[in-house]
Design a protein around this motif. Structure first.
Motif, PDB file in Angstrom:
ATOM      1  N   VAL A 178      28.278  23.277  84.155  1.00 25.96           N
ATOM      2  CA  VAL A 178      28.275  24.196  85.296  1.00 25.96           C
ATOM      3  C   VAL A 178      27.757  25.564  84.886  1.00 25.96           C
ATOM      4  N   GLU A 179      28.134  26.006  83.712  1.00 29.04           N
ATOM      5  CA  GLU A 179      27.705  27.322  83.230  1.00 29.04           C
ATOM      6  C   GLU A 179      26.204  27.375  82.961  1.00 29.04           C
ATOM      7  N   ALA A 180      25.590  26.239  82.706  1.00 28.54           N
ATOM      8  CA  ALA A 180      24.149  26.193  82.449  1.00 28.54           C
ATOM      9  C   ALA A 180      23.330  26.127  83.730  1.00 28.54           C
ATOM     10  N   LEU A 181      23.976  25.975  84.859  1.00 25.83           N
ATOM     11  CA  LEU A 181      23.271  25.805  86.117  1.00 25.83           C
ATOM     12  C   LEU A 181      22.319  26.950  86.427  1.00 25.83           C
TER      13      LEU A 181
ATOM     14  N   ALA B  59      22.480  37.457  90.818  1.00 21.78           N
ATOM     15  CA  ALA B  59      23.224  38.655  90.407  1.00 21.78           C
ATOM     16  C   ALA B  59      24.412  38.903  91.331  1.00 21.78           C
ATOM     17  N   GLU B  60      24.226  38.631  92.607  1.00 23.31           N
ATOM     18  CA  GLU B  60      25.281  38.875  93.578  1.00 23.31           C
ATOM     19  C   GLU B  60      26.286  37.730  93.689  1.00 23.31           C
ATOM     20  N   ASN B  61      25.875  36.506  93.365  1.00 24.29           N
ATOM     21  CA  ASN B  61      26.685  35.343  93.703  1.00 24.29           C
ATOM     22  C   ASN B  61      27.099  34.439  92.552  1.00 24.29           C
ATOM     23  N   THR B  62      26.655  34.708  91.334  1.00 24.42           N
ATOM     24  CA  THR B  62      26.958  33.809  90.224  1.00 24.42           C
ATOM     25  C   THR B  62      28.462  33.658  89.986  1.00 24.42           C
ATOM     26  N   ALA B  63      29.185  34.739  90.013  1.00 25.11           N
ATOM     27  CA  ALA B  63      30.626  34.656  89.749  1.00 25.11           C
ATOM     28  C   ALA B  63      31.317  33.758  90.772  1.00 25.11           C
ATOM     29  N   GLN B  64      30.998  33.941  92.034  1.00 28.87           N
ATOM     30  CA  GLN B  64      31.613  33.118  93.076  1.00 28.87           C
ATOM     31  C   GLN B  64      31.155  31.671  92.970  1.00 28.87           C
TER      32      GLN B  64
ATOM     33  N   MET C 203      30.193  30.049  90.251  1.00 22.68           N
ATOM     34  CA  MET C 203      30.848  29.430  89.102  1.00 22.68           C
ATOM     35  C   MET C 203      32.312  29.130  89.405  1.00 22.68           C
ATOM     36  N   SER C 204      32.967  30.044  90.095  1.00 19.11           N
ATOM     37  CA  SER C 204      34.360  29.836  90.470  1.00 19.11           C
ATOM     38  C   SER C 204      34.505  28.627  91.397  1.00 19.11           C
ATOM     39  N   ASP C 205      33.640  28.550  92.392  1.00 18.34           N
ATOM     40  CA  ASP C 205      33.689  27.425  93.340  1.00 18.34           C
ATOM     41  C   ASP C 205      33.400  26.093  92.648  1.00 18.34           C
ATOM     42  N   LEU C 206      32.400  26.090  91.792  1.00 16.96           N
ATOM     43  CA  LEU C 206      32.053  24.842  91.091  1.00 16.96           C
ATOM     44  C   LEU C 206      33.140  24.435  90.108  1.00 16.96           C
ATOM     45  N   ALA C 207      33.683  25.415  89.392  1.00 11.39           N
ATOM     46  CA  ALA C 207      34.755  25.094  88.440  1.00 11.39           C
ATOM     47  C   ALA C 207      35.961  24.507  89.169  1.00 11.39           C
ATOM     48  N   ALA C 208      36.289  25.077  90.319  1.00 10.01           N
ATOM     49  CA  ALA C 208      37.426  24.563  91.084  1.00 10.01           C
ATOM     50  C   ALA C 208      37.158  23.145  91.582  1.00 10.01           C
TER      51      ALA C 208
END
Length: 65
Positions: free
Chosen positions: A3-6, A50-55, A57-62
């Motif tokens: 997921v982090e490599a996406l 830049a605006e959406n990576t954190a969200q 990654m959070s959504d995919l991890a969940a």
């Protein structure tokens, strides 16, 4: 983790488009504007990431963890 490599994969995929379209430009199969449009798409993707990576990654991890 995959997921982090996406985001890297998306960036590499977009960069490969530029190489592809530049080759076609040299063969006169596309216009210079086509290559510029591809670069513009990469810049839009970069802004979105830049605006959406954190969200993202959070959504995919969940979802996958």
């Amino acid at each position: 983790m995959e997921v982090e490599a996406l985001t890297l994969v998306w960036r590499l995929q977009q960069a490969s488009y530029i190489v592809y379209w530049t080759g076609w430009l040299l063969e006169r199969k596309v216009t210079y504007q086509s290559v510029l449009d591809g670069v513009a798409r990469i810049l839009v993707l970069e802004d979105w990431l830049a605006e959406n990576t954190a969200q993202l990654m959070s959504d995919l991890a969940a979802r996958f963890n």
